[in-house]
Design a protein around this motif. Structure first.
Motif, mmCIF file in Angstrom:
data_model
loop_
_atom_site.group_PDB
_atom_site.id
_atom_site.type_symbol
_atom_site.label_atom_id
_atom_site.label_comp_id
_atom_site.label_asym_id
_atom_site.label_seq_id
_atom_site.Cartn_x
_atom_site.Cartn_y
_atom_site.Cartn_z
ATOM 1 N N LEU A 131 7.640 9.503 -24.895
ATOM 2 C CA LEU A 131 8.120 8.205 -24.431
ATOM 3 C C LEU A 131 7.032 7.421 -23.693
ATOM 4 N N ALA A 132 6.050 8.134 -23.144
ATOM 5 C CA ALA A 132 4.981 7.462 -22.410
ATOM 6 C C ALA A 132 4.021 6.708 -23.331
ATOM 7 N N VAL A 133 3.978 7.076 -24.613
ATOM 8 C CA VAL A 133 2.985 6.477 -25.515
ATOM 9 C C VAL A 133 3.590 5.907 -26.794
ATOM 10 N N MET A 134 4.891 6.110 -27.016
ATOM 11 C CA MET A 134 5.532 5.671 -28.250
ATOM 12 C C MET A 134 6.736 4.799 -27.930
ATOM 13 N N THR A 135 7.131 3.998 -28.911
ATOM 14 C CA THR A 135 8.351 3.225 -28.751
ATOM 15 C C THR A 135 9.556 4.145 -28.934
ATOM 16 N N MET A 136 10.722 3.661 -28.523
ATOM 17 C CA MET A 136 11.939 4.437 -28.694
ATOM 18 C C MET A 136 12.189 4.722 -30.176
ATOM 19 N N ALA A 137 11.934 3.730 -31.027
ATOM 20 C CA ALA A 137 12.139 3.932 -32.467
ATOM 21 C C ALA A 137 11.178 4.983 -33.009
ATOM 22 N N ILE B 49 11.544 12.786 -33.735
ATOM 23 C CA ILE B 49 12.559 13.819 -33.514
ATOM 24 C C ILE B 49 13.219 14.204 -34.830
ATOM 25 N N GLN B 50 13.538 13.196 -35.641
ATOM 26 C CA GLN B 50 14.171 13.483 -36.925
ATOM 27 C C GLN B 50 13.254 14.302 -37.821
ATOM 28 N N ALA B 51 11.956 14.003 -37.775
ATOM 29 C CA ALA B 51 11.002 14.727 -38.616
ATOM 30 C C ALA B 51 10.856 16.181 -38.191
ATOM 31 N N MET B 52 11.052 16.440 -36.886
ATOM 32 C CA MET B 52 10.879 17.806 -36.376
ATOM 33 C C MET B 52 12.127 18.651 -36.514
ATOM 34 N N GLU B 53 13.310 18.011 -36.695
ATOM 35 C CA GLU B 53 14.537 18.784 -36.767
ATOM 36 C C GLU B 53 14.620 19.556 -38.078
ATOM 37 N N VAL C 66 11.951 18.888 -22.732
ATOM 38 C CA VAL C 66 12.038 17.637 -21.983
ATOM 39 C C VAL C 66 10.644 17.070 -21.734
ATOM 40 N N LYS C 67 9.673 17.931 -21.415
ATOM 41 C CA LYS C 67 8.304 17.462 -21.198
ATOM 42 C C LYS C 67 7.749 16.824 -22.469
ATOM 43 N N LEU C 68 8.013 17.434 -23.608
ATOM 44 C CA LEU C 68 7.556 16.877 -24.882
ATOM 45 C C LEU C 68 8.160 15.496 -25.105
ATOM 46 N N LEU C 69 9.443 15.362 -24.799
ATOM 47 C CA LEU C 69 10.103 14.074 -24.946
ATOM 48 C C LEU C 69 9.517 13.046 -23.990
ATOM 49 N N PRO D 13 13.988 3.809 -21.751
ATOM 50 C CA PRO D 13 12.983 4.876 -21.690
ATOM 51 C C PRO D 13 12.649 5.292 -20.263
ATOM 52 N N ALA D 14 12.658 4.340 -19.342
ATOM 53 C CA ALA D 14 12.382 4.685 -17.937
ATOM 54 C C ALA D 14 13.461 5.614 -17.395
ATOM 55 N N GLN D 15 14.711 5.376 -17.794
ATOM 56 C CA GLN D 15 15.807 6.252 -17.365
ATOM 57 C C GLN D 15 15.609 7.663 -17.911
#
Length: 293
Positions: free
Chosen positions: A161-167, A173-177, A154-157, A206-208
């Motif tokens: 989100l603090a520095v990247m867009t949702m896209a 995430i897809q690249a790491m799976e 969760v911290k990684l996510l 993202p704020a949520q």
């Protein structure tokens, strides 16, 4: 947190917006499919999840005589919410949303069910005001913060989100799976390939996600407070869970004096892993409760 098999409502389940005194919320509603309606239930999804996580369970609950309303919470999928302000996503605010949703449903008190993060929010709502509820089912949601490994995820996510867009976060995430599906206990298990899953991710505020992710990692143990309310309680989970160990859920149920159900061959999301067994257990718990006066 789960992978719904479809985002298209099946026969008997309709998508609409529930109007409350705290705004509108996107819901999936299934009326009871029996001559006698036994009750109404509000279903809350987990972190990164949505109302569609219950899309298979709802027709099964309907067949058992229960009307159900699965809700996208504020800033989740199809329920709007600010994208750059965390204040509306404080746990107490989300709990007040749940109370407003219950008030908006005709017919008196309702059963409440929360999955994972939804379990924490449901607990907070009951602790604010238990009067709108007949019972609380806590599904795959523990007594306090998530396990250490999930806190790191969760911290990684949140950092992303603090520095990247949702896209951009989605693509990362897809690249790491790994090539196979992520383990069903992962806190971000809802994030996988597929147009509907990507759309759900992009719709989330993202704020949520940042605010509720922090809640998952900082939630205090409020079991004693909940036990003192006196509401009928049910703790349900799969037989494996990486977010909260099953043994911890067993102990929580004992401390609550709650009914306990372990669904075989299910991980963190028994609602999608084993929907038939999960629906049977939920309806059986409700069936055993005294009829509302």
């Amino acid at each position: 947190m789960s992978r719904p098999p479809t985002f298209t409502p099946p026969p008997g389940v309709r998508a609409h917006h529930l109007v409350t005194d705290r705004g509108e919320f996107a819901v999936l509603e299934a009326d009871a499919a029996t001559a006698r309606v036994k009750g109404t239930a509000v279903l809350l999804p987990g972190f990164t999840g949505s109302k569609e996580d219950f899309i298979v369970v709802q027709p099964l609950l309907a067949a058992a005589g229960y009307r159900s309303i699965a809700v996208d919470g504020r800033g989740q999928h199809e329920s709007p919410g600010p994208r750059d302000d965390e204040a509306p996503y404080a746990q107490a605010e989300l709990a007040r949303d749940v109370l407003a949703q219950a008030r908006a449903l005709a017919g008196g008190p309702v059963h409440l069910l929360g999955h994972s993060l939804g379990g924490q929010i449901a607990r907070a709502a009951v602790l604010l005001d238990a009067s709108p509820f007949l019972s609380l089912t806590i599904m795959s949601s523990g007594p306090a913060q998530v396990a250490e490994g999930q806190q790191q995820r969760v911290k990684l996510l949140r950092d992303g989100l603090a520095v990247m867009t949702m896209a951009e976060v989605w693509e990362a995430i897809q690249a790491m799976e790994p090539p196979q599906d992520a383990d069903a206990g992962d806190i971000d298990e809802g994030l996988s390939d597929g147009d509907d899953l990507r759309r759900r991710w992009l719709n989330n505020s993202p704020a949520q996600l940042i605010a509720t992710g922090r809640q998952l990692c900082e939630e205090p143990d409020r079991v004693a407070e909940l036990a003192a309310i006196g509401l009928p309680l049910h703790v349900l989970s799969g037989d494996h869970d990486d977010a909260w160990p099953v043994e911890l859920l067993d102990d929580m149920a004992l401390r609550l004096g709650a009914e306990r159900t372990v669904v075989p061959d299910a991980d963190h999301s028994p609602n999608t892993d084993q929907p038939a067994a999960t629906a049977r257990a939920i309806a059986a718990f409700w069936d055993r409760l005294p009829a509302p006066s």
